[in-house]
Design an enzyme around this catalytic site. Structure first.
Site, mmCIF file in Angstrom:
data_model
loop_
_atom_site.group_PDB
_atom_site.id
_atom_site.type_symbol
_atom_site.label_atom_id
_atom_site.label_comp_id
_atom_site.label_asym_id
_atom_site.label_seq_id
_atom_site.Cartn_x
_atom_site.Cartn_y
_atom_site.Cartn_z
ATOM 1 N N TYR A 89 2.970 -23.023 -4.608
ATOM 2 C CA TYR A 89 4.099 -23.050 -3.671
ATOM 3 C C TYR A 89 3.697 -23.726 -2.362
ATOM 4 O O TYR A 89 4.389 -24.615 -1.863
ATOM 5 C CB TYR A 89 4.580 -21.621 -3.411
ATOM 6 C CG TYR A 89 5.725 -21.515 -2.435
ATOM 7 C CD1 TYR A 89 7.048 -21.600 -2.870
ATOM 8 C CD2 TYR A 89 5.491 -21.307 -1.083
ATOM 9 C CE1 TYR A 89 8.103 -21.486 -1.981
ATOM 10 C CE2 TYR A 89 6.544 -21.199 -0.185
ATOM 11 C CZ TYR A 89 7.844 -21.287 -0.635
ATOM 12 O OH TYR A 89 8.881 -21.182 0.252
ATOM 13 N N LYS A 121 5.067 -27.305 -0.754
ATOM 14 C CA LYS A 121 5.617 -27.437 0.597
ATOM 15 C C LYS A 121 4.855 -28.492 1.397
ATOM 16 O O LYS A 121 5.452 -29.292 2.125
ATOM 17 C CB LYS A 121 5.561 -26.086 1.317
ATOM 18 C CG LYS A 121 6.622 -25.098 0.878
ATOM 19 C CD LYS A 121 8.017 -25.558 1.255
ATOM 20 C CE LYS A 121 9.066 -24.478 1.005
ATOM 21 N NZ LYS A 121 10.442 -24.935 1.329
ATOM 22 N N ASN A 133 7.122 -14.957 7.171
ATOM 23 C CA ASN A 133 7.967 -14.245 6.207
ATOM 24 C C ASN A 133 9.309 -13.953 6.866
ATOM 25 O O ASN A 133 9.377 -13.195 7.846
ATOM 26 C CB ASN A 133 7.299 -12.941 5.774
ATOM 27 C CG ASN A 133 6.115 -13.179 4.865
ATOM 28 O OD1 ASN A 133 5.791 -14.315 4.534
ATOM 29 N ND2 ASN A 133 5.457 -12.115 4.456
ATOM 30 N N VAL A 149 9.092 -8.444 -0.371
ATOM 31 C CA VAL A 149 8.510 -7.114 -0.458
ATOM 32 C C VAL A 149 9.515 -6.012 -0.132
ATOM 33 O O VAL A 149 9.555 -4.966 -0.808
ATOM 34 C CB VAL A 149 7.256 -7.014 0.442
ATOM 35 C CG1 VAL A 149 7.588 -7.202 1.916
ATOM 36 C CG2 VAL A 149 6.539 -5.687 0.220
ATOM 37 N N PHE A 195 10.671 -3.196 -2.770
ATOM 38 C CA PHE A 195 10.412 -1.775 -2.529
ATOM 39 C C PHE A 195 11.695 -0.951 -2.665
ATOM 40 O O PHE A 195 11.695 0.131 -3.263
ATOM 41 C CB PHE A 195 9.812 -1.566 -1.140
ATOM 42 C CG PHE A 195 8.343 -1.892 -1.036
ATOM 43 C CD1 PHE A 195 7.606 -2.220 -2.158
ATOM 44 C CD2 PHE A 195 7.698 -1.869 0.195
ATOM 45 C CE1 PHE A 195 6.248 -2.509 -2.073
ATOM 46 C CE2 PHE A 195 6.341 -2.159 0.297
ATOM 47 C CZ PHE A 195 5.622 -2.478 -0.834
ATOM 48 N N THR A 255 -3.456 -3.410 2.381
ATOM 49 C CA THR A 255 -3.950 -3.824 3.698
ATOM 50 C C THR A 255 -3.527 -5.253 4.059
ATOM 51 O O THR A 255 -3.852 -5.730 5.149
ATOM 52 C CB THR A 255 -5.483 -3.737 3.762
ATOM 53 O OG1 THR A 255 -6.051 -4.697 2.855
ATOM 54 C CG2 THR A 255 -5.974 -2.346 3.413
ATOM 55 N N GLN A 256 -2.816 -5.921 3.145
ATOM 56 C CA GLN A 256 -2.324 -7.260 3.474
ATOM 57 C C GLN A 256 -1.521 -7.172 4.771
ATOM 58 O O GLN A 256 -0.659 -6.310 4.931
ATOM 59 C CB GLN A 256 -1.437 -7.809 2.353
ATOM 60 C CG GLN A 256 -2.063 -7.801 0.966
ATOM 61 C CD GLN A 256 -1.622 -6.619 0.151
ATOM 62 O OE1 GLN A 256 -1.818 -5.479 0.553
ATOM 63 N NE2 GLN A 256 -1.024 -6.884 -1.007
#
Length: 317
Positions: free
Chosen positions: A145, A149, A174, A184, A188, A206-207
């Site tokens: 990806y 780009k 993001n 995300v 979730f 932890t990202q």
């Protein structure tokens, strides 16, 4: 000014269309509706200053028709799913690089004077400088990806300098908010609706990344576009992100709190040191000092943007 918005029925694109229409632009949208929805732009479908074309940008004749009589193109059409690169790299090529190539060829000899392209923070890869500025290098994407780009950015630069139009690149963090249908937070919420007792979290939790609400994104794009129009540069790139960042675990906690749930978090452990998937950049925060010098800054920080997005997605079930 008459503008074309490719991908204008999608998440970011439809919010951009709203802002452009409210500011009095004449807007044409080109979208194949593979990721977008007419519901996102239904308020404008009968407006005299609005036009919608349903079409696939992989077909040159459709793109050539779409750019006729247009002054500026906001090119947002793309496959937005980073993870698909490891499963279907040819699809990412077609829906990011090929469609950009077709657009650039259609612009040759047309009335288009400006091209505004939404690129991605993924072009930086695992940056060794955080916050990462626009002049960071070498650019080494770690996902297909990100590579697609970056390839599109390079084509745009080459065509702009060769064929005499001006190009503005936005490298986005993001982007989240109402109408989003991937990512995300969306994942979730859907996981917890299926099983309120447990939440699977990709990676080790932890990202840590920067999140920007779509309202701040669109404000930044239009503000900087107006600033860019007054300058003489042929090509320029701006990061759009936030001053802070947030972990995946913290996002899970906010989603759970807003849904009034107390699930058990189950971390998959991930790959390559806790990443969610192959090609996932684990730590990302962009420097937005260049954008702030134009007079723009985000109204919501990452935590506020996440919480607002959760509320927005929950209210539009």
């Amino acid at each position: 000014m008459k503008v074309l918005v490719t991908g204008g029925a999608g998440f970011i694109g439809s919010h951009l269309v709203d802002a452009l229409m409210e500011r009095g632009y004449n807007v044409r949208v080109l979208d194949d509706l593979s990721a977008g929805s007419l519901d996102n732009i239904k308020r404008w479908l009968e407006h005299e200053g609005f036009e919608f074309i349903e079409g696939d940008m992989r077909k040159r004749e459709i793109v050539e028709k779409a750019v006729e009589g247009v002054d500026a193109v906001f090119h947002l059409a793309a496959n937005p799913e980073v993870r698909i690169g490891s499963q279907s790299p040819e699809l990412l090529y077609e829906t990011n690089v090929l469609i950009t190539y077709n657009l650039l060829n259609a612009m040759r000899g047309s009335s288009v004077r400006y091209l505004i392209f939404t690129s991605s923070s993924t072009v930086y890869g695992d940056a060794k400088i955080i916050p990462t500025p626009e002049d960071y290098g070498p650019l080494e994407p770690i996902s297909v990806y990100g590579g697609a780009k970056l390839a599109a950015e390079a084509l745009i630069s080459g065509y702009a300098h060769t064929f005499g139009f001006r190009a503005l690149i936005f490298r986005l963090a993001n982007i989240i908010g109402e109408r989003s249908n991937h990512g995300v937070i969306y994942d979730f919420i859907n996981k917890l609706r299926r099983n309120p007792e447990e939440l699977e979290i990709l990676g080790d939790g932890t990202q840590r990344k920067s999140y920007l609400h779509v309202s701040d994104t669109v404000d930044g794009m239009l503000h900087i576009f107006e600033h860019f129009g007054k300058e003489g540069k042929t090509y320029d790139a701006y990061n759009l992100g936030n001053n802070d960042w947030i972990t995946v675990r913290e996002i899970a906690e906010i989603v759970s709190e807003e849904m009034k749930l107390t699930p058990v978090f189950r971390f998959t452990g991930g790959v390559d040191g806790g990443r969610g998937w192959k090609g996932d950049v684990k730590f990302m925060r962009l420097s937005i000092e260049k954008a702030k010098k134009t007079g723009w800054k985000p109204k919501l920080n990452s935590y506020e943007a996440v919480r607002r997005t959760v509320k927005e997605l929950l209210s539009h079930r």
